[in-house]
Design an enzyme around this catalytic site. Structure first.
Site, short mmCIF file in Angstrom:
data_model
loop_
_atom_site.label_atom_id
_atom_site.label_comp_id
_atom_site.label_asym_id
_atom_site.label_seq_id
_atom_site.Cartn_x
_atom_site.Cartn_y
_atom_site.Cartn_z
N ASN A 33 47.25 30.99 32.66
CA ASN A 33 47.91 31.98 33.44
C ASN A 33 47.88 33.29 33.01
O ASN A 33 48.86 33.65 32.52
CB ASN A 33 49.24 31.40 33.88
CG ASN A 33 49.95 31.95 35.01
OD1 ASN A 33 49.29 33.11 35.36
ND2 ASN A 33 51.05 31.61 35.26
N ARG A 56 44.90 29.61 36.85
CA ARG A 56 45.73 29.94 37.91
C ARG A 56 45.14 31.24 38.58
O ARG A 56 44.91 32.20 37.71
CB ARG A 56 47.19 30.30 37.70
CG ARG A 56 48.20 30.97 38.93
CD ARG A 56 49.18 31.63 38.45
NE ARG A 56 50.11 31.68 39.52
CZ ARG A 56 51.21 32.11 39.34
NH1 ARG A 56 51.95 32.17 38.29
NH2 ARG A 56 51.93 32.22 40.75
N HIS A 62 52.46 31.82 45.74
CA HIS A 62 53.12 30.92 45.05
C HIS A 62 53.10 29.65 45.61
O HIS A 62 54.03 28.68 45.42
CB HIS A 62 54.95 31.31 45.58
CG HIS A 62 55.27 32.46 44.77
ND1 HIS A 62 56.15 33.44 45.36
CD2 HIS A 62 55.08 32.90 43.50
CE1 HIS A 62 56.45 34.40 44.70
NE2 HIS A 62 55.73 34.15 43.78
N LEU A 83 62.54 31.82 43.96
CA LEU A 83 63.14 33.22 43.50
C LEU A 83 63.17 33.54 42.31
O LEU A 83 63.74 32.98 41.18
CB LEU A 83 64.66 33.25 43.94
CG LEU A 83 65.03 32.43 45.37
CD1 LEU A 83 66.66 32.57 45.60
CD2 LEU A 83 64.42 33.55 46.31
N SER A 88 60.92 36.62 39.52
CA SER A 88 60.69 38.24 39.59
C SER A 88 59.77 38.50 40.69
O SER A 88 60.04 39.52 41.57
CB SER A 88 60.22 38.98 38.26
OG SER A 88 59.07 38.02 37.78
N ARG A 98 59.35 44.98 43.86
CA ARG A 98 58.71 45.17 45.37
C ARG A 98 59.67 44.95 46.41
O ARG A 98 60.60 44.10 46.29
CB ARG A 98 57.52 44.10 45.50
CG ARG A 98 56.55 44.13 44.37
CD ARG A 98 55.58 42.94 44.38
NE ARG A 98 55.74 41.80 43.53
CZ ARG A 98 55.37 40.85 43.42
NH1 ARG A 98 54.76 40.28 44.26
NH2 ARG A 98 55.40 40.06 42.19
N ASP A 153 66.38 42.89 36.83
CA ASP A 153 66.71 41.68 36.48
C ASP A 153 68.15 41.32 37.12
O ASP A 153 69.05 42.04 36.81
CB ASP A 153 66.74 41.61 35.02
CG ASP A 153 66.99 40.11 34.43
OD1 ASP A 153 67.77 39.50 34.98
OD2 ASP A 153 66.28 39.91 33.49
N ARG A 181 70.19 39.23 36.29
CA ARG A 181 71.31 39.10 35.27
C ARG A 181 71.99 40.55 35.02
O ARG A 181 73.21 40.58 34.98
CB ARG A 181 70.92 38.42 33.99
CG ARG A 181 70.46 37.30 34.05
CD ARG A 181 69.50 36.71 32.85
NE ARG A 181 68.31 37.51 32.90
CZ ARG A 181 67.14 36.90 32.47
NH1 ARG A 181 67.39 35.72 31.36
NH2 ARG A 181 66.09 37.31 32.43
N GLY A 208 66.75 30.96 41.09
CA GLY A 208 66.99 29.76 42.02
C GLY A 208 67.40 28.58 41.14
O GLY A 208 68.31 27.92 41.33
N GLU A 264 54.34 25.50 37.62
CA GLU A 264 53.04 25.54 38.25
C GLU A 264 51.99 25.17 37.27
O GLU A 264 50.91 24.76 37.61
CB GLU A 264 53.01 27.15 38.20
CG GLU A 264 53.86 27.64 39.42
CD GLU A 264 54.61 28.97 39.62
OE1 GLU A 264 55.07 29.28 38.48
OE2 GLU A 264 53.89 29.80 40.31
P1 ADP Z 1 58.47 34.92 36.93
O1 ADP Z 1 58.97 35.08 38.31
O2 ADP Z 1 58.19 36.22 36.09
O3 ADP Z 1 57.46 33.96 36.66
P2 ADP Z 1 60.89 33.54 36.62
O4 ADP Z 1 60.71 32.71 37.86
O5 ADP Z 1 61.46 32.76 35.21
O6 ADP Z 1 59.71 34.62 36.34
O7 ADP Z 1 62.03 34.58 37.23
C1 ADP Z 1 62.40 35.76 36.17
C2 ADP Z 1 63.58 36.18 36.91
O8 ADP Z 1 64.71 35.18 36.98
C3 ADP Z 1 64.25 37.33 35.98
O9 ADP Z 1 63.78 38.55 36.41
C4 ADP Z 1 65.68 37.12 36.44
O10 ADP Z 1 66.29 38.22 37.28
C5 ADP Z 1 66.05 35.85 36.85
N1 ADP Z 1 66.73 35.25 36.12
C6 ADP Z 1 66.57 34.40 34.98
N2 ADP Z 1 67.54 33.57 34.44
C7 ADP Z 1 68.63 34.06 35.15
C8 ADP Z 1 70.02 33.76 35.26
N3 ADP Z 1 70.57 33.03 34.58
N4 ADP Z 1 70.95 34.24 36.03
C9 ADP Z 1 70.37 35.18 36.88
N5 ADP Z 1 68.97 35.49 37.06
C10 ADP Z 1 68.12 35.03 36.32
#
Ligand code: ADP
Length: 404
Positions: A8, A92, A180, A208, A210, A240, A282, A284, A329, A378
């Site tokens: 990927n 991917r 997705h 849900l 990034s 975005r 982020d 968090r 999520g 994925e």
């Molecule tokens: P990507 O979309 O890059 O493949 P992910 O599906 O792992 O990655 O999502 C990443 C995002 O998930 C991070 O930017 C962050 O905002 C969010 N995230 C990860 N862990 C947590 C958490 N414990 N609480 C809230 N948000 C989180």
């Protein structure tokens, strides 16, 4: 034993997984790794079965300036240190254009076709295709399968697939593709395994991460998506904006004098939670802040998920199940609780205890709407497709002809 490599590749990272094909075609993940910080602060990290750390090594940016060199370094490590021999590779690929509605074995002709879709996904497609090109040149007999983020949505009805623009543009590919898809396909498959009685119903899956989108699923098939022609549409994301009046883009071009390239950069990298909060993409970080910007960004995110739930529920003529997946999520009980509250009018009643435990079902038994958390995978979906495509092609010979 037969081994599948899953790749990927993004602009700054290459993620990889190695699966071994066990009895009765079940797949066992044996290595999971990635090189991130390509060209800036490259770092190779990988772990084995049971999460044991196999490597965590930093490199000089000159050693890994691009995706091609990252592939070489990761490939050499897998071969020379881990002694892994692959029999096939699954990739991917973000865009399959209007024609590819399922995974496909790649040869020169298919690759040339996929390169035509670069203008449809200029930031992602070239990085996805680069490893295929490199591997095709180096190991021409190695079976490679491309798995598309758009494919799961290709069965949308004509009305859902259209923008209200002249047909000529539709014919040349300006369509509402949706993305997705590998994640949604995996979640739909897990629903069939975990709760077959619900899997055929009207489902919204919220991916849900990034990048963020939502998908309406009926009878296990995608009928509508919040994303469209590009992965910019729909929900606000880390960087975005999601759905935005095209008039804003015209304003940036004509009144602010921005070039198309600058607008593209702005829309992909400076907006969304990052732009609105002014501090971070982020969730968090935003949850920890007590400033008004981050609070507004999270409110907007939750509000938009609520709006789009109504939009997708309309495409399904109702709603039976709502599923959370991907980073936010899967991991943030707080965000799930806030979103669940917004879905109260649809009959959602979140059970705080189940939600806090990241349980499969997080809605109260009395909840009219079933609300679930299903972690996505994925890469496993890609490995399954790779195995299926090559078995269907009766390519046992091809699979065993050559190893690398
Ligand atoms: P990507 O979309 O890059 O493949 P992910 O599906 O792992 O990655 O999502 C990443 C995002 O998930 C991070 O930017 C962050 O905002 C969010 N995230 C990860 N862990 C947590 C958490 N414990 N609480 C809230 N948000 C989180």
């Amino acid at each position: 034993m037969e081994k599948i490599l899953v790749v990927n590749a993004g602009s700054s990272s290459v993620k990889f997984r190695v699966y071994s094909v066990e009895e009765r075609a079940t797949l066992q993940q044996v290595i999971s790794g990635q090189i991130d910080g390509i060209g800036v602060r490259p770092r190779l990290k990988a772990s084995g079965t049971g999460d044991e750390k196999l490597i965590d090594r930093s490199y000089d940016p000159n050693e890994i300036p691009d995706v091609a060199s990252a592939m070489r370094v990761a490939g050499a490590w897998l071969r020379d240190v881990q002694h892994v021999t692959f029999t096939s590779i699954g990739h991917r690929v973000v865009h399959g254009g209007p024609n590819f509605d399922r995974p496909i074995c790649v040869d020169e002709a298919v690759l040339a076709d996929l390169e035509r879709y670069v203008p449809l996904a200029p930031l992602h497609q070239p990085n996805n295709l680069a490893p295929i090109r490199i591997l095709l040149e180096r190991f021409p007999d190695m079976p490679q399968v491309a798995c598309f983020d758009t494919a799961f949505h290709r069965g949308h009805s004509d009305v859902a697939d259209r923008y209200a623009i002249p047909d000529k543009l539709y014919a040349e590919g300006v369509r509402r593709y949706g993305f997705h898809g590998l994640s949604y396909e995996y979640v739909a498959e897990r629903m069939r395994e975990l709760m077959p009685d619900r899997a055929g119903g009207r489902i919204i899956v919220a991916h849900l991460g990034s990048g963020a989108s939502m998908c309406a699923i009926q009878n296990g098939r995608s009928v509508e998506s919040t994303m469209g022609f590009t992965a910019l549409d729909g929900l606000p994301m880390g960087t975005r904006p999601g759905q935005i009046d095209p008039g804003v883009v015209l304003y940036l071009l004509s009144e602010k004098g921005m070039s198309p390239a600058a607008v593209q950069d702005f829309l992909y990298k400076e907006c969304g939670l990052k732009g609105l909060s002014g501090i971070s993409n982020d969730v968090r970080d935003l949850l920890q802040s007590s400033e008004p910007g981050p609070a507004l960004a999270l409110d907007h995110f939750v509000y938009r998920i609520g709006l789009y739930t109504g939009y997708l529920a309309a495409s399904l003529n109702g709603l039976d199940s709502f599923v959370f997946t991907a980073g936010i999520g899967e991991r943030s009980a707080q965000m799930r609780a806030r979103i669940g509250e917004k879905l109260g009018w649809l009959g959602a009643n979140i059970d705080p205890e189940a939600n806090g435990e990241n349980a499969l079902r997080i809605s109260h038994p009395s909840s009219r709407l079933g609300v679930y958390v299903i972690p996505t995978n994925e890469e496993l979906m890609i490995a399954k497709h790779t195995l299926a495509v090559l078995s269907a092609a009766g390519s046992d010979d091809a699979v065993h002809r050559r190893t690398a």
